[in-house]
Design an enzyme around this catalytic site. Sequence first.
Site, PDB file in Angstrom:
ATOM      1  CG  ASP A   1      -6.431  -6.310   8.849  1.00 27.81           C
ATOM      2  OD1 ASP A   1      -6.525  -5.099   8.385  1.00 27.81           O
ATOM      3  OD2 ASP A   1      -6.419  -7.286   8.155  1.00 27.81           O
TER       4      ASP A   1
ATOM      5  NE  ARG B   1      -2.936  -6.079  -2.563  1.00 33.65           N
ATOM      6  CZ  ARG B   1      -2.975  -5.387  -1.378  1.00 33.65           C
ATOM      7  NH1 ARG B   1      -3.957  -4.403  -1.181  1.00 33.65           N
ATOM      8  NH2 ARG B   1      -1.841  -5.365  -0.402  1.00 33.65           N
TER       9      ARG B   1
ATOM     10  CG  HIS C   1      -0.608  -8.996   2.910  1.00 33.51           C
ATOM     11  ND1 HIS C   1       0.392  -8.752   1.881  1.00 33.51           N
ATOM     12  CD2 HIS C   1      -1.087  -7.714   3.268  1.00 33.51           C
ATOM     13  CE1 HIS C   1       0.213  -7.318   1.773  1.00 33.51           C
ATOM     14  NE2 HIS C   1      -0.599  -6.647   2.571  1.00 33.51           N
TER      15      HIS C   1
ATOM     16  CB  CYS D   1      -1.482  -4.363   7.901  1.00 41.10           C
ATOM     17  SG  CYS D   1      -3.401  -4.586   7.924  1.00 41.10           S
TER      18      CYS D   1
ATOM     19  CD  GLN E   1       1.295  -5.269   6.331  1.00 43.77           C
ATOM     20  OE1 GLN E   1       1.177  -4.464   5.151  1.00 43.77           O
ATOM     21  NE2 GLN E   1       2.166  -4.603   7.319  1.00 43.77           N
TER      22      GLN E   1
ATOM     23  NE  ARG F   1       4.062  -4.177   2.810  1.00 41.25           N
ATOM     24  CZ  ARG F   1       2.961  -4.439   2.191  1.00 41.25           C
ATOM     25  NH1 ARG F   1       1.901  -3.838   2.896  1.00 41.25           N
ATOM     26  NH2 ARG F   1       3.166  -5.019   1.270  1.00 41.25           N
TER      27      ARG F   1
HETATM   28  N1  NVA Z   1      -7.156  -7.992   5.900  1.00 40.60           N
HETATM   29  C1  NVA Z   1      -7.134  -6.975   5.004  1.00 40.60           C
HETATM   30  C2  NVA Z   1      -5.619  -6.267   4.835  1.00 40.60           C
HETATM   31  C3  NVA Z   1      -5.514  -5.280   3.888  1.00 40.60           C
HETATM   32  C4  NVA Z   1      -4.205  -4.836   3.633  1.00 40.60           C
HETATM   33  C5  NVA Z   1      -7.756  -7.202   3.558  1.00 40.60           C
HETATM   34  O1  NVA Z   1      -7.518  -8.267   3.040  1.00 40.60           O
HETATM   35  O2  NVA Z   1      -8.498  -6.428   3.035  1.00 40.60           O
HETATM   36  N1   CP Z   2      -1.124  -3.103   4.145  1.00 38.33           N
HETATM   37  C1   CP Z   2      -1.355  -3.004   2.775  1.00 38.33           C
HETATM   38  O1   CP Z   2      -1.210  -3.989   2.096  1.00 38.33           O
HETATM   39  O2   CP Z   2      -2.031  -1.749   2.235  1.00 38.33           O
HETATM   40  P1   CP Z   2      -2.641  -1.584   0.735  1.00 38.33           P
HETATM   41  O3   CP Z   2      -3.712  -2.419   0.565  1.00 38.33           O
HETATM   42  O4   CP Z   2      -2.794  -0.242   0.718  1.00 38.33           O
HETATM   43  O5   CP Z   2      -1.420  -2.286  -0.111  1.00 38.33           O
END
Ligand code: NVA
Ligand code: CP
Length: 304
Positions: free
Chosen positions: A222, A102, A129, A262, A132, A290
């Site tokens: 989101d 990540r 992502h 998400c 997800q 997930r």
């Molecule tokens: N768009 C959000 C998704 C989090 C799971 C982010 O990147 O923070």
């Molecule tokens: N939806 C998701 O990826 O959540 P986290 O950021 O908690 O992993």
Amino acid sequence: MSLTGRDLLSLADLNGAELQGILAAAKAMKAGTLQPHCGGKTLGLLFRKASTRTRVSFSVAMQQMRGSVIDLDPNVTQVSRGEPIEDTARVLDRYLDVLAIRTFAQEEVTTFAQHCRIPIINALTDAEHPCQILADLLTIQENFGEVAGRTVVYIGDGNNIAHSLLLGCALAGAHVRIATPEGFAPDPTVVTQARNLSAGTEVVVTTDPQGAAAGADVLYTDVWASMGQEAEAASRQAAFQPYQIKAELLALAKPEAIVLHCLPAHRDEEITAEVLEGPQSRVWDQAENRLHAQKALIALLLGV
Ligand code: NVA
Ligand code: CP
């Protein structure tokens, strides 16, 4: 179909049959009819951003399949001290069997993949992502029997989730509409990619949330400011307010429509507490999925 030894950096790495194969395996694993074993295999987690769902679901997925997990916290490895990604990648490749990352730049996961023979999984970048959206498609499949032919409508920021949703829906044969404020549309390259992947289904990008929501099977949103965009959070509020998922917007969707997010969610920003906690919300099943989707993904990439 063989996903053994492959990477998942973008949903565009898959074809429709491969995506269906992951969803079928995830469904069987959730039902308990498929129980692969990853004994002796190790998953590494290298996360430069916060995570609850992804971190825990990947860890539990591997543990349930009798494999082990190592947390490669950048702050306690040499990663945060500037060791080149190319070197880190070649070393981790000698210890691990699969690595989930990540980070911010998509290029970083690409660089890892270029320097590792083991499968690399994108566990969220600024661009995508994919894990997800595997869980989201599984949730849609559970609710409607199949994803193909359904209309999935995302209202909010044209971010990583919007990008992966565009690609995933196109591959799965669902119609997809993305409604964002002016200036926050998804990357046009990804929209073109989705149109090229779709077999004639709708791929719509609009600034009209009501028009997009009309007749939807799925309404998805989101956060308005993603991780790394915290400084913009306040300035985005006004532009995004008309894009809030609330009861009036949900009323435009089909009566049997479901609501996805998400998570983490900001109640009464991108979605009202009423809709998030309401009878059409499937967000907790979505979060559970997930685990099942990633178990399937890991097992298929490892070829177990
Ligand atoms: N768009 C959000 C998704 C989090 C799971 C982010 O990147 O923070
Ligand atoms: N939806 C998701 O990826 O959540 P986290 O950021 O908690 O992993």
